[in-house]
Design a protein around this motif. Structure first.
Motif, PDB file in Angstrom:
ATOM      1  N   ALA A  61       0.835  -1.206   0.000  1.00  0.00           N
ATOM      2  CA  ALA A  61       0.000   0.000   0.000  1.00  0.00           C
ATOM      3  C   ALA A  61       0.867   1.251   0.000  1.00  0.00           C
ATOM      4  O   ALA A  61       1.836   1.343   0.763  1.00  0.00           O
ATOM      5  N   LYS A  62       0.482   2.199  -0.841  1.00  0.00           N
ATOM      6  CA  LYS A  62       1.164   3.488  -0.888  1.00  0.00           C
ATOM      7  C   LYS A  62       0.240   4.630  -0.490  1.00  0.00           C
ATOM      8  O   LYS A  62       0.697   5.744  -0.245  1.00  0.00           O
ATOM      9  N   THR A  63      -1.063   4.346  -0.445  1.00  0.00           N
ATOM     10  CA  THR A  63      -2.045   5.357  -0.058  1.00  0.00           C
ATOM     11  C   THR A  63      -2.878   4.819   1.103  1.00  0.00           C
ATOM     12  O   THR A  63      -2.875   3.614   1.390  1.00  0.00           O
ATOM     13  N   ALA A  64      -3.615   5.716   1.748  1.00  0.00           N
ATOM     14  CA  ALA A  64      -4.466   5.304   2.861  1.00  0.00           C
ATOM     15  C   ALA A  64      -5.549   4.339   2.382  1.00  0.00           C
ATOM     16  O   ALA A  64      -5.902   3.382   3.080  1.00  0.00           O
ATOM     17  N   GLU A  65      -6.080   4.572   1.189  1.00  0.00           N
ATOM     18  CA  GLU A  65      -7.107   3.685   0.650  1.00  0.00           C
ATOM     19  C   GLU A  65      -6.547   2.285   0.415  1.00  0.00           C
ATOM     20  O   GLU A  65      -7.191   1.277   0.749  1.00  0.00           O
ATOM     21  N   GLU A  66      -5.337   2.205  -0.134  1.00  0.00           N
ATOM     22  CA  GLU A  66      -4.716   0.903  -0.364  1.00  0.00           C
ATOM     23  C   GLU A  66      -4.380   0.218   0.960  1.00  0.00           C
ATOM     24  O   GLU A  66      -4.528  -1.003   1.093  1.00  0.00           O
ATOM     25  N   ALA A  67      -3.943   0.994   1.942  1.00  0.00           N
ATOM     26  CA  ALA A  67      -3.637   0.429   3.258  1.00  0.00           C
ATOM     27  C   ALA A  67      -4.899  -0.122   3.911  1.00  0.00           C
ATOM     28  O   ALA A  67      -4.895  -1.217   4.493  1.00  0.00           O
ATOM     29  N   ALA A  68      -5.998   0.630   3.802  1.00  0.00           N
ATOM     30  CA  ALA A  68      -7.267   0.178   4.370  1.00  0.00           C
ATOM     31  C   ALA A  68      -7.731  -1.110   3.695  1.00  0.00           C
ATOM     32  O   ALA A  68      -8.178  -2.054   4.359  1.00  0.00           O
ATOM     33  N   ALA A  69      -7.611  -1.146   2.375  1.00  0.00           N
ATOM     34  CA  ALA A  69      -8.043  -2.333   1.630  1.00  0.00           C
ATOM     35  C   ALA A  69      -7.198  -3.550   2.004  1.00  0.00           C
ATOM     36  O   ALA A  69      -7.721  -4.659   2.164  1.00  0.00           O
ATOM     37  N   TYR A  70      -5.889  -3.346   2.173  1.00  0.00           N
ATOM     38  CA  TYR A  70      -5.010  -4.470   2.505  1.00  0.00           C
ATOM     39  C   TYR A  70      -5.283  -4.987   3.916  1.00  0.00           C
ATOM     40  O   TYR A  70      -5.365  -6.202   4.145  1.00  0.00           O
ATOM     41  N   LEU A  71      -5.459  -4.082   4.870  1.00  0.00           N
ATOM     42  CA  LEU A  71      -5.758  -4.501   6.242  1.00  0.00           C
ATOM     43  C   LEU A  71      -7.101  -5.228   6.304  1.00  0.00           C
ATOM     44  O   LEU A  71      -7.250  -6.222   7.026  1.00  0.00           O
ATOM     45  N   LEU A  72      -8.077  -4.737   5.547  1.00  0.00           N
ATOM     46  CA  LEU A  72      -9.381  -5.391   5.526  1.00  0.00           C
ATOM     47  C   LEU A  72      -9.279  -6.788   4.922  1.00  0.00           C
ATOM     48  O   LEU A  72      -9.905  -7.737   5.411  1.00  0.00           O
ATOM     49  N   THR A  73      -8.481  -6.924   3.871  1.00  0.00           N
ATOM     50  CA  THR A  73      -8.276  -8.240   3.256  1.00  0.00           C
ATOM     51  C   THR A  73      -7.645  -9.213   4.245  1.00  0.00           C
ATOM     52  O   THR A  73      -8.069 -10.366   4.366  1.00  0.00           O
ATOM     53  N   LEU A  74      -6.639  -8.742   4.972  1.00  0.00           N
ATOM     54  CA  LEU A  74      -6.003  -9.589   5.983  1.00  0.00           C
ATOM     55  C   LEU A  74      -7.000  -9.988   7.065  1.00  0.00           C
ATOM     56  O   LEU A  74      -7.020 -11.133   7.522  1.00  0.00           O
ATOM     57  N   SER A  75      -7.833  -9.038   7.473  1.00  0.00           N
ATOM     58  CA  SER A  75      -8.830  -9.312   8.505  1.00  0.00           C
ATOM     59  C   SER A  75      -9.824 -10.364   8.037  1.00  0.00           C
ATOM     60  O   SER A  75     -10.193 -11.272   8.789  1.00  0.00           O
TER      61      SER A  75
END
Length: 414
Positions: free
Chosen positions: A101-115
């Motif tokens: 992730a390089k943006t907050a949106e990408e970080a949110a999406a990645y954390l949600l995927t992990l969750s």
């Protein structure tokens, strides 16, 4: 120096911890702070229910240790309003997040995927075309990025009708995410430590104060080497001193509550900065946590039994029907459910304005509460597991109650 911050919102995220209790955060804001076009920090701001906050507090999740926080301002937290936490990711784990992730949106999406992968227990394997390196990286992310120990709580607050109450932590003064950044000078860190120490000592004046002062300023020169170890040593306190200070701050209702649980031989823990005790209860049908809260200003005592599992979102309407059916006819206390996070609890309370709270009154409220939770717990479990409808579960419990009552009436006198 932070030159920009990117934000993105999420509905919920599930963390894991060593306590084996899922921490479900709601209404999240993911923030990535940047300096010279480089991400230097990831922060999350989210809400939890008071019951879940008690669990976070009691188990020091998100590194929320009692000795690393300033005094609570503007009164205690209320049990009927959400509590907001702001946390920052451990600086050593930021590169792991930035790989995806390089943006907050990408970080949110990645954390949600992990969750979601964690919740569904989905593990990548080689047969699906994943390399050993991909599998290893995914497992590392699951184990680290969603672990509460990887995040440091900066502040805790609650919005009330009379204003905002809460506290900040040491990490808000000396942010662990920015310690090794080029702009983080030892003078700035020393100033942060000094400011925290001033606020901390205002409410924690003990015999250990002099020793802590020496450790604080001695540690400034070695902040970047073994920082976590140094913090533990600098703020270690004698448990007896801590308990003695707590007793000095107790007020009349809380003293009476403590007297009851002590005399009745309960094991309990006083939550830091709150007039609340946490106790564990073992009934015939299960085990759960309870919270005894003294509301000094309102001259009230409240006792909660917290059902050990969270009602899934798709079961909450059915669970609400079950709890409504259960509540009908109850004389002392009632069931409640937080529709936002699915927390279920049984509440008994008393208002003693103009009167005195006695241990006998507390005993009646506590044991009535525990009896009701234990009595209805199988029904809650049956509805949660979709084994019975709400009406069927209540009918089964009521029929068992009728049988038990009949058997009791038929039993001969001893």
């Amino acid at each position: 120096m932070v030159t920009g911050t990117d934000f993105y919102e999420l509905n919920h995220l599930e963390f894991e911890s060593s306590s084996l209790f899922a921490t479900i955060a709601h209404t999240l804001t993911v923030a990535l702070a940047q300096q010279s076009d480089q991400v230097i920090e990831c922060c999350l701001t989210f809400e939890v229910s008071p019951g879940l906050y008690h669990h976070i507090d009691a188990n020091a999740l998100f590194n929320l240790k009692p000795e690393f926080r300033t005094p609570l301002i503007n009164g205690d937290f209320l049990p009927d309003r959400p509590i907001q936490l702001e946390v920052t990711l451990h600086r050593d784990l930021l590169p792991l997040l930035l790989e995806h992730a390089k943006t907050a949106e990408e970080a949110a999406a990645y954390l949600l995927t992990l969750s979601q992968q964690k919740a569904e227990q989905v593990q990548p394997n080689a047969s699906e075309g994943n390399s050993a390196e991909t599998i290893q990286n995914t497992e590392a992310a699951l184990n680290l990025l969603l672990n509460t120990e990887s995040w440091f709580c900066l502040s805790v607050k609650q919005i009330q009708e009379t204003g905002e109450t809460g506290y900040t932590t040491f990490w808000n003064y000396v942010n662990p995410a920015t310690l090794n950044q080029p702009g983080a000078s030892s003078e700035q860190i020393a100033e942060g430590i000094t400011n925290f120490f001033k606020d901390w000592t205002a409410a924690n004046l003990t015999a250990a104060t002099q020793d802590i002062t020496e450790e604080l300023f001695k540690g400034v020169t070695t902040l970047f080497d073994g920082f976590d170890t140094w913090l533990d040593n600098a703020f270690s306190k004698d448990e007896d001193d801590s308990e003695e200070d707590t007793d000095d701050d107790d007020e009349s209702i809380l003293e009476t509550v403590i007297d009851f649980f002590t005399e009745d031989d309960w094991t309990f823990t006083k939550l830091q900065g709150q007039s609340t005790l946490q106790v564990a209860c073992q009934g015939e049908n299960g085990r759960w946590n309870c919270y005894a809260q003294a509301r000094e200003d309102q001259e009230q005592f409240v006792f909660y039994s917290i059902y050990p599992d969270i009602a899934p979102e798709d079961k909450r309407l059915t669970m609400a029907e079950f709890l409504t059916r259960a509540n009908y006819g109850l004389i002392i206390g009632n069931f409640e459910m937080d529709f936002d996070d699915g927390e279920i609890r049984y509440k008994t309370s008393i208002d003693v304005e103009g009167d005195l709270l006695t241990t006998d009154l507390i005993k009646q409220l506590v044991y009535a509460n525990i009896m009701m939770m234990d009595h209805y717990l199988p029904g809650i479990q049956a509805v949660m597991d979709s084994r019975l409808s709400a009406a069927e579960a209540i009918s089964q419990i009521e029929s068992q109650t009728a049988i038990a009552t009949t058997n009791t009436q038929d039993d001969p006198e001893p």
